[in-house]
Design a protein around this motif. Sequence first.
Motif, PDB file in Angstrom:
ATOM      1  N   ARG A 365     -31.552  20.946  -8.150  1.00 50.04           N
ATOM      2  CA  ARG A 365     -30.766  21.914  -6.974  1.00 50.04           C
ATOM      3  C   ARG A 365     -30.390  20.903  -5.696  1.00 50.04           C
ATOM      4  O   ARG A 365     -29.075  21.499  -5.679  1.00 50.04           O
ATOM      5  N   ALA A 394     -27.727  21.924 -13.324  1.00 50.82           N
ATOM      6  CA  ALA A 394     -27.338  22.052 -12.393  1.00 50.82           C
ATOM      7  C   ALA A 394     -25.735  22.513 -10.853  1.00 50.82           C
ATOM      8  O   ALA A 394     -25.299  22.938 -10.417  1.00 50.82           O
ATOM      9  N   GLU A 398     -23.850  24.825  -9.991  1.00 50.49           N
ATOM     10  CA  GLU A 398     -23.287  24.718  -8.456  1.00 50.49           C
ATOM     11  C   GLU A 398     -21.269  25.014  -7.925  1.00 50.49           C
ATOM     12  O   GLU A 398     -21.198  25.629  -7.438  1.00 50.49           O
TER      13      GLU A 398
END
Length: 457
Positions: A365, A394, A398
């Motif tokens: 993250r 991730a 995002e």
Amino acid sequence: MAIACTATTSFRTRMARSSSSITSSSDDEKEALDGRCAMRVGIVADDLTGAADSLVQFRSQGWESHLLVAEDSAMTCGAVPCVVSRSLDSRSLANDLAAQATAQTVSEMVRDGFDRVYVKVDSTMRGSIPGQIRGALDAWSRKAPAAFSVICPAYPGMGRVIVDGKLLVKGVPLQLSPAGSDPVDPVRSSELADLVPGAKLVRVAPDANGFIAELRRLGTPGSYVVVEAQREEDMQAIARAIDFFGSEVVPVGSAGLAGHLAGVWRARGQGMEPPRIMRRAPGRVVVAVTSVNEVSLRQADRLMQDWPAVAARRFLDPGLGDRPVPPRWARDVAGLGEPPVLLLQPRPGSSSGGGARASAPLVARSIATAVREFVLHGTGVSGLVLVGGDGARAVLAELGAQAVRLEGTLAEGVPWGRLVGGVAAGKTIVTKAGGFGEVDVLSSIVSTMIGMDGKYQ
């Protein structure tokens, strides 16, 4: 998962092969292409880079290929053979949870009329492979009640072979290879009997009919059959046998077996689309290495050695909480005209506290948030290189990506494509599993993407 077809769906019986003296019980239900969209294959993988590197095996042979990222992704398969791949992020799950996740996705594929399913597992057998196989077979048996699994994680092109029931990596027993010391999912045995409990072992026979007959004998409903393979010729024989059994077999393997199945199943298709060659696009490249596999770490170091004048490296500490704060320097670096190549990695040792498995999501993250900053505020970011499945997933989440349309491959196990949807739509993306490739593979990828040959000093 929603997969539409531009043609109406109908089925007809495909006659048994007259050239074979063996009659499979599945011959009378094999689907033919008759007034419907072409053959559709669904891939379920345990991480995103695996989903991509198996998918590109199909794309390289002309299949229309989509890597689905978002849960609500919708794709339309046209009149050419089509394959759809999805990562379940199941490698680090307990077997029961992996079985549930896999069964749910395969059930959706059965519902949506997929002709075949392929379970892509790690070629070094890391993670919850028994659970993944169990879940896929349980769900697929609703379509084919007599289904059994044929398992071959071998990938001769990458040095993974199965000899006497043992998986070797470049001649080294699996547990003594880097996979044995993997910081997240270490493998403790080289024996397939340990890695897939309850599986029956068979060798590829020179006689195709004899090999098929042996698979028929061992392949009772719900059973697991592991096939040894050392050469590409072995992989091809396995793929042909799997094709003989039609939907009665749930094939399980790495990108190596996927490539041979793509060729065998391709024979049913028409109007295949040739893969594309990547052409240099002006702009900067962000290389995000979230894998802490020693192979990927050596590749990142080599990238910096080969490109010291055009590449910069930044180390990130894992973020805390559900939404890590972008590092203070991210927007400043993103706005600079230089460097043309930016390498992002977790700070060495940052994954040790609490264990690498626990910190992996935080690392992913954190780097994903930084990548988003570069894409939104950077000067001309045109391409992303994502190394490691957790981080790749991730980053795409995002960025709000819906899917990746695969276009081709830069090297064995290194697919590239274009992002679909989100803030980076249309940008080039390259993915690579952490444990794949020679030490200079990242240098080679960057060379292709920024249009330079050889080392830049």
